[in-house]
Design an enzyme around this catalytic site. Structure first.
Site, mmCIF file in Angstrom:
data_model
loop_
_atom_site.group_PDB
_atom_site.id
_atom_site.type_symbol
_atom_site.label_atom_id
_atom_site.label_comp_id
_atom_site.label_asym_id
_atom_site.label_seq_id
_atom_site.Cartn_x
_atom_site.Cartn_y
_atom_site.Cartn_z
ATOM 1 N N GLU A 43 122.970 -87.587 -53.770
ATOM 2 C CA GLU A 43 123.442 -86.397 -53.053
ATOM 3 C C GLU A 43 122.406 -85.295 -53.208
ATOM 4 O OE1 GLU A 43 127.198 -84.743 -54.217
ATOM 5 O OE2 GLU A 43 128.244 -86.666 -54.147
ATOM 6 N N GLU A 48 133.972 -80.330 -44.154
ATOM 7 C CA GLU A 48 135.268 -80.955 -44.443
ATOM 8 C C GLU A 48 136.271 -79.885 -44.865
ATOM 9 O OE1 GLU A 48 134.671 -84.626 -46.931
ATOM 10 O OE2 GLU A 48 132.564 -84.077 -46.657
ATOM 11 N N LYS A 83 138.353 -79.751 -48.437
ATOM 12 C CA LYS A 83 137.683 -79.482 -49.699
ATOM 13 C C LYS A 83 138.005 -78.046 -50.120
ATOM 14 C CE LYS A 83 134.098 -81.699 -50.809
ATOM 15 N NZ LYS A 83 132.715 -82.191 -51.044
ATOM 16 N N GLU A 105 131.998 -75.291 -50.558
ATOM 17 C CA GLU A 105 132.310 -76.721 -50.543
ATOM 18 C C GLU A 105 132.675 -77.223 -49.144
ATOM 19 O OE1 GLU A 105 132.440 -79.321 -52.977
ATOM 20 O OE2 GLU A 105 131.080 -77.918 -53.949
#
Length: 376
Positions: A296, A348, A351, A356
């Site tokens: 990541e 997203e 999250k 985030e």
């Protein structure tokens, strides 16, 4: 073994082609056999060239992938996501859990996939070989001929933590289950830089005292299997947490010249410094040849925190692609590309609020948050 430049497409050529010649006259049989031999040689040569073009990826072209997170209630279908990866020339993908719909969508796509276990399954994977066998039989074996699995990861960022002691036996049980199923897929785990007790300067990188007894057998096992350690690397968090002492240009790959001199090695970007601190930690555990895959890395485009802007995210992600796809490597490990996975494909909305929710390269409607050049 780590593959910095990985096969991203798989093609199949049937070996059943046969050139048959039947002659009725003995005098021409030799000529016919020669013709058959020449045709067969030509076919083999053509097949070799086709296989070469299908399977070989030349250095500096395919070191980059993108994480596919699913913590959103407005994301595209799995089939649409796989089509988006292909349309954007993204040939590597990471799944955090064995989502059957995603695995089905990946079949025949040519996309190489890292497949993760759920963190909550680690205890059972560690304590029950039969659970590991069933996990492989359910989540890997049915797709193994049509999905190109690069690694299986036992857990994500659980070291240090309450699940840390389950990682090593889970890796062993999954590895045994894969071997029993005649599947040759490396098993590893993904850790954060929280495993490091010392990270600066890079040459002094070392695992923390409480993590060393957990990491040492893991990295020894990975080295024995020639499997890499996966590490999540975020210069963004280093910068946002201490913007007075961590230069933005150093975090974004835009510094002109050396920022950190570490003995004979000079660092002009924080990404390399973090990766090399991991290599130093591995050296101190007796595993100097174990490879690191960056599972990541990314930069948020919003969320209100220090440096979380569209411009910075665009600069960072495009620069990291160009950097890892090249053969510069890091100062400690020069001359090779660095297999790296951007985080993440989408913003997203399930999250935690803030940065985030803003690491995505694409909005849920599949439009770009900002342009990213995957052809670098």
């Amino acid at each position: 073994m780590i593959r910095h430049v990985l096969v991203v497409c798989q093609g199949y050529i049937s070996p059943s082609m046969r050139h048959k010649q039947r002659g009725k006259k003995q005098m021409v049989r030799g000529v016919q056999e020669n013709l058959v031999s020449m045709a067969l040689i030509n076919w083999i040569a053509a097949a070799f060239l086709l296989l070469s073009s299908t399977f070989i990826v030349f250095p500096g072209t395919e070191a980059i992938g993108v994480n596919y997170g699913m913590l959103g209630n407005n994301l595209p279908t799995r089939e649409q996501v796989v089509a988006l990866y292909k349309s954007k020339n993204i040939h590597k993908l990471r799944l955090y859990n064995p989502d059957s719909s995603a695995l089905q969508a990946l079949q025949g796509s040519g996309i190489q996939a890292i497949l993760g276990t759920l963190n909550e399954d680690l205890q059972m994977l560690a304590s029950s070989p039969s659970f590991a066998t069933n996990w492989v039989a359910t989540n890997v074996a049915p797709y193994a001929k049509s999905v190109n699995f690069s690694y299986i990861t036992a857990g994500n960022e659980v070291i240090p933590g309450t699940l840390a002691n389950y990682v090593y036996p889970a890796i062993q049980n999954l590895d045994s289950a894969l071997q029993a199923a005649n599947l040759s897929i490396p098993v590893t785990t993904s850790v954060s830089t929280e495993v490091l007790g010392v990270s600066y300067p890079p040459s002094q990188g070392a695992f923390s005292q409480n993590v060393t007894p957990i990491m040492s057998p893991i990295v020894s096992y990975l080295a024995s299997k020639q499997s890499p350690l996966l590490v999540n690397v975020y210069p963004y968090f280093a910068y946002s947490g201490d913007p007075q002492n961590v230069r933005l240009d150093y975090a974004l790959f835009t510094a002109q010249g050396v920022v950190v001199q570490d003995g004979s090695l000079g660092y002009n970007n924080l990404f390399d410094a973090i990766v090399d601190s991991l290599y130093s930690a591995l050296e101190k555990t007796g595993q100097p040849n174990l490879e690191v895959v960056v599972s990541e890395t990314g930069w948020p485009s919003g969320g209100g925190a220090n440096g979380a802007t569209i411009d910075n995210a665009k600069i960072y992600n495009n620069n990291v692609i160009a950097h890892v796809n090249g053969e510069t490597g890091t100062p400690k490990r020069p001359g090779k590309s660095i297999e790296t996975y951007l985080f993440a494909m989408f913003n997203e909305n399930q999250k935690p609020a803030g940065t985030e929710q803003n690491f995505g390269l694409f909005h849920p409607d599949m439009t770009e948050v900002y342009p990213v050049d995957f052809s670098s």
